[in-house]
Design a protein around this motif. Structure first.
Motif, PDB file in Angstrom:
ATOM      1  N   UNK A   1       0.732  -1.294  -0.107  1.00  0.00           N
ATOM      2  CA  UNK A   1       0.055  -0.106   0.122  1.00  0.00           C
ATOM      3  C   UNK A   1       0.873   1.147   0.026  1.00  0.00           C
ATOM      4  N   UNK A   2       1.827   1.337   0.885  1.00  0.00           N
ATOM      5  CA  UNK A   2       2.521   2.512   1.006  1.00  0.00           C
ATOM      6  C   UNK A   2       4.078   2.343   0.292  1.00  0.00           C
ATOM      7  N   UNK A   3       4.716   1.137   0.166  1.00  0.00           N
ATOM      8  CA  UNK A   3       5.974   0.667  -0.098  1.00  0.00           C
ATOM      9  C   UNK A   3       5.714   1.061  -1.657  1.00  0.00           C
ATOM     10  N   UNK A   4       4.967   0.830  -2.344  1.00  0.00           N
ATOM     11  CA  UNK A   4       4.696   0.997  -3.686  1.00  0.00           C
ATOM     12  C   UNK A   4       4.932   2.410  -4.348  1.00  0.00           C
ATOM     13  N   UNK A   5       4.707   3.507  -3.468  1.00  0.00           N
ATOM     14  CA  UNK A   5       4.574   4.610  -3.687  1.00  0.00           C
ATOM     15  C   UNK A   5       5.531   5.686  -3.055  1.00  0.00           C
ATOM     16  N   UNK A   6       5.694   5.376  -1.724  1.00  0.00           N
ATOM     17  CA  UNK A   6       6.617   6.425  -0.891  1.00  0.00           C
ATOM     18  C   UNK A   6       7.847   5.534  -0.674  1.00  0.00           C
ATOM     19  N   UNK A   7       8.725   6.369  -0.527  1.00  0.00           N
ATOM     20  CA  UNK A   7      10.109   5.731  -0.645  1.00  0.00           C
ATOM     21  C   UNK A   7      10.342   5.224   1.154  1.00  0.00           C
TER      22      UNK A   7
ATOM     23  N   UNK B   1       8.657   3.694   3.544  1.00  0.00           N
ATOM     24  CA  UNK B   1       7.752   4.329   4.511  1.00  0.00           C
ATOM     25  C   UNK B   1       8.195   4.299   5.911  1.00  0.00           C
ATOM     26  N   UNK B   2       8.827   3.384   6.513  1.00  0.00           N
ATOM     27  CA  UNK B   2       9.180   3.195   7.816  1.00  0.00           C
ATOM     28  C   UNK B   2       9.902   4.207   8.344  1.00  0.00           C
ATOM     29  N   UNK B   3      10.724   4.820   7.073  1.00  0.00           N
ATOM     30  CA  UNK B   3      11.622   6.100   7.772  1.00  0.00           C
ATOM     31  C   UNK B   3      10.980   7.187   7.110  1.00  0.00           C
ATOM     32  N   UNK B   4      10.273   7.247   6.098  1.00  0.00           N
ATOM     33  CA  UNK B   4       9.655   8.357   5.513  1.00  0.00           C
ATOM     34  C   UNK B   4       8.988   9.321   6.353  1.00  0.00           C
ATOM     35  N   UNK B   5       7.762   8.587   6.959  1.00  0.00           N
ATOM     36  CA  UNK B   5       6.828   9.183   7.651  1.00  0.00           C
ATOM     37  C   UNK B   5       7.199   9.686   9.066  1.00  0.00           C
ATOM     38  N   UNK B   6       8.040   8.938   9.819  1.00  0.00           N
ATOM     39  CA  UNK B   6       8.639   9.357  11.045  1.00  0.00           C
ATOM     40  C   UNK B   6       9.643  10.533  10.665  1.00  0.00           C
ATOM     41  N   UNK B   7      10.329  10.497   9.663  1.00  0.00           N
ATOM     42  CA  UNK B   7      11.163  11.605   9.465  1.00  0.00           C
ATOM     43  C   UNK B   7      10.247  12.931   9.069  1.00  0.00           C
ATOM     44  N   UNK B   8       9.280  12.669   8.433  1.00  0.00           N
ATOM     45  CA  UNK B   8       8.589  13.967   8.204  1.00  0.00           C
ATOM     46  C   UNK B   8       7.736  14.502   9.517  1.00  0.00           C
ATOM     47  N   UNK B   9       7.540  13.835  10.457  1.00  0.00           N
ATOM     48  CA  UNK B   9       7.020  14.211  11.793  1.00  0.00           C
ATOM     49  C   UNK B   9       8.407  15.010  12.568  1.00  0.00           C
ATOM     50  N   UNK B  10       9.245  14.225  12.471  1.00  0.00           N
ATOM     51  CA  UNK B  10      10.622  14.747  13.227  1.00  0.00           C
ATOM     52  C   UNK B  10      11.180  16.066  12.382  1.00  0.00           C
ATOM     53  N   UNK B  11      10.784  16.354  11.171  1.00  0.00           N
ATOM     54  CA  UNK B  11      11.242  17.417  10.376  1.00  0.00           C
ATOM     55  C   UNK B  11      10.279  18.652  10.842  1.00  0.00           C
ATOM     56  N   UNK B  12       8.968  18.476  11.006  1.00  0.00           N
ATOM     57  CA  UNK B  12       7.946  19.383  11.248  1.00  0.00           C
ATOM     58  C   UNK B  12       8.388  19.849  13.048  1.00  0.00           C
TER      59      UNK B  12
END
Length: 431
Positions: free
Chosen positions: A1-7, A9-20
């Motif tokens: 679901x997510x791996x096919x579209x996002x780079x 995902x296990x790193x991408x989404x937590x990194x987005x939260x930390x970035x904000x």
């Protein structure tokens, strides 16, 4: 679901939260200092005037908007060099663009709230003291509103168009990922529905919910301090008495109560929706087999399968009946309660008509944000059922299944495949 579209995902989404979080810390600790070095507000900002005391493009706001854009697209730059994905421009840059645009729509709403206070105070002053307000003053405020809202309309139309393409790209990524593993998945009941329908629904629902959630968070950041300040006009609350920041507490308590209520009465719905798709898939599959074989889709078999469909739908209807009773009852109470809270201050003359409009609009935005789970619960139920089905579908895939996108597939079908004119492999038995 997510791996096919996002780079990753296990790193991408937590990194987005930390970035904000890091961006917010930098803003509060060093935002003013950075504005002196790289801020464009002092050159591009509009100075306040008597007619427009709070311009949308004031120097401070220009710097805020600049900072938000810098933080968002620097995150994209990081992922471009760290782990660029085939769908990078849609999944990373597209996601950031949607969230940035959503943030600016909230800023427009906040500016509109302040404009309403100025405009309705002007109308009240003109009606209370005839001759003190001219038509030109009213027209000037109207022109200001039109000048600010015209680009807002263009933005939301462009955002809707872009979001539609974003959702379709996500669906496309999931579809070809699953089809690359089709030999492992084709024997699962309802496999075709998972690929054709559930990928579409997941992308649409999740994108809509995430944007709505982000919008709610931005509304709280922008409107909560405004509502707290406007609560100074509420001198007393019925039954409770004097409360500091009364409207904020009313909105928070209302949302907490509504969320707990709907979670309690609707906890069985995701499981029922999941089961509903299973019985529908079994019924549909038998009908599809009946198209190619006269021995399938016999009336007795169809009657048994349809009986399962009927039983599950009737259960859903019952559970949604008391769920909707609770949801609509709560909605009506939530719409009346703030009026009762503001009534004593309004009749006591503690607030003007312009202030009342500001309070109503700010309260509605904050209350709606606090009630995100309440208003989104039916959609969340649908999302949970779709997610549950796709998780079960993906459980048949190895964790290290290669990521295949349609660009990796050959333009021509393999020689052994029979192809019809529209380019879709035909089913056995069909010309």
């Amino acid at each position: 679901m997510f791996r096919s579209f996002f780079p990753d995902p296990k790193i991408f989404f937590p990194s987005a939260v930390l970035w904000i979080v890091a961006a917010m810390v930098i803003w509060f600790l060093a935002g003013d200092a950075l504005a002196g070095f790289i801020g464009l507000g002092r050159w591009l900002g509009t100075a306040p005037t008597e007619a427009v005391p709070d311009p949308f493009l004031s120097p401070d706001k220009i710097w805020l908007y600049q900072y938000v854009l810098m933080i968002g697209y620097s995150f994209c730059l990081f992922w471009y060099f760290y782990k660029r994905h085939y769908w990078f421009w849609w999944s990373v840059v597209g996601t950031v663009t949607i969230l940035e645009a959503t943030y600016f729509t909230v800023q427009w709403d906040a500016w509109s709230n302040g404009w309403n206070g100025i405009f309705f105070d002007l109308l009240q002053r003109g009606s209370s003291n005839p001759g003190t307000v001219t038509f030109d003053q009213i027209a000037e405020q109207t022109y200001v509103y039109a000048a600010v809202m015209a680009p807002y309309i263009i933005l939301i139309v462009a955002l809707s168009f872009f979001t539609s393409h974003y959702v379709f790209r996500w669906r496309r990524a999931m579809t070809f990922y699953y089809m690359s593993q089709w030999q492992r998945l084709r024997h699962i009941e309802g496999a075709s529905q998972r690929v054709q329908e559930d990928t579409m629904r997941l992308a649409q629902i999740l994108e809509g919910l995430l944007v709505a959630f982000f919008d709610s968070m931005m509304v709280l950041v922008v409107f909560l301090p405004l509502l707290y300040g406007l609560s100074a006009n509420i001198t007393t609350v019925p039954i409770i008495g004097e409360v500091d920041g009364a409207l904020v507490w009313v909105a928070l308590i209302l949302a907490a109560f509504g969320t707990a209520l709907l979670a309690l009465v609707g906890y069985r719905l995701p499981g029922l929706e999941f089961h509903n798709q299973r019985v529908e898939a079994a019924f549909r599959k038998e009908l599809v087999y009946g198209e190619d074989s006269g021995e399938r889709a016999e009336p007795v078999t169809v009657r048994q399968l349809f009986a399962g469909v009927q039983k599950n739908y009737f259960r859903l209807y019952w559970h949604y009946t008391y769920f909707n009773l609770a949801r609509f009852s709560y909605g009506n109470v939530a719409s009346i309660l703030p009026m009762l809270v503001m009534a004593p201050s309004l009749v006591a003359g503690a607030m003007t008509m312009g202030t009342y409009q500001q309070v109503v609009l700010a309260f509605n935005r904050v209350s709606a944000s606090f009630q995100f789970l309440v208003t989104s619960w039916p959609t969340i139920v649908e999302l949970l059922s779709v997610h549950k089905r796709l998780r079960a579908f993906e459980s048949h895939l190895p964790p290290d299944a290669p990521l295949i996108v349609d660009a990796d597939l050959p333009d021509d079908p393999p020689p052994h495949e029979e192809v019809v004119d529209v380019g879709v492999p035909s089913r056995p038995g069909n010309p």
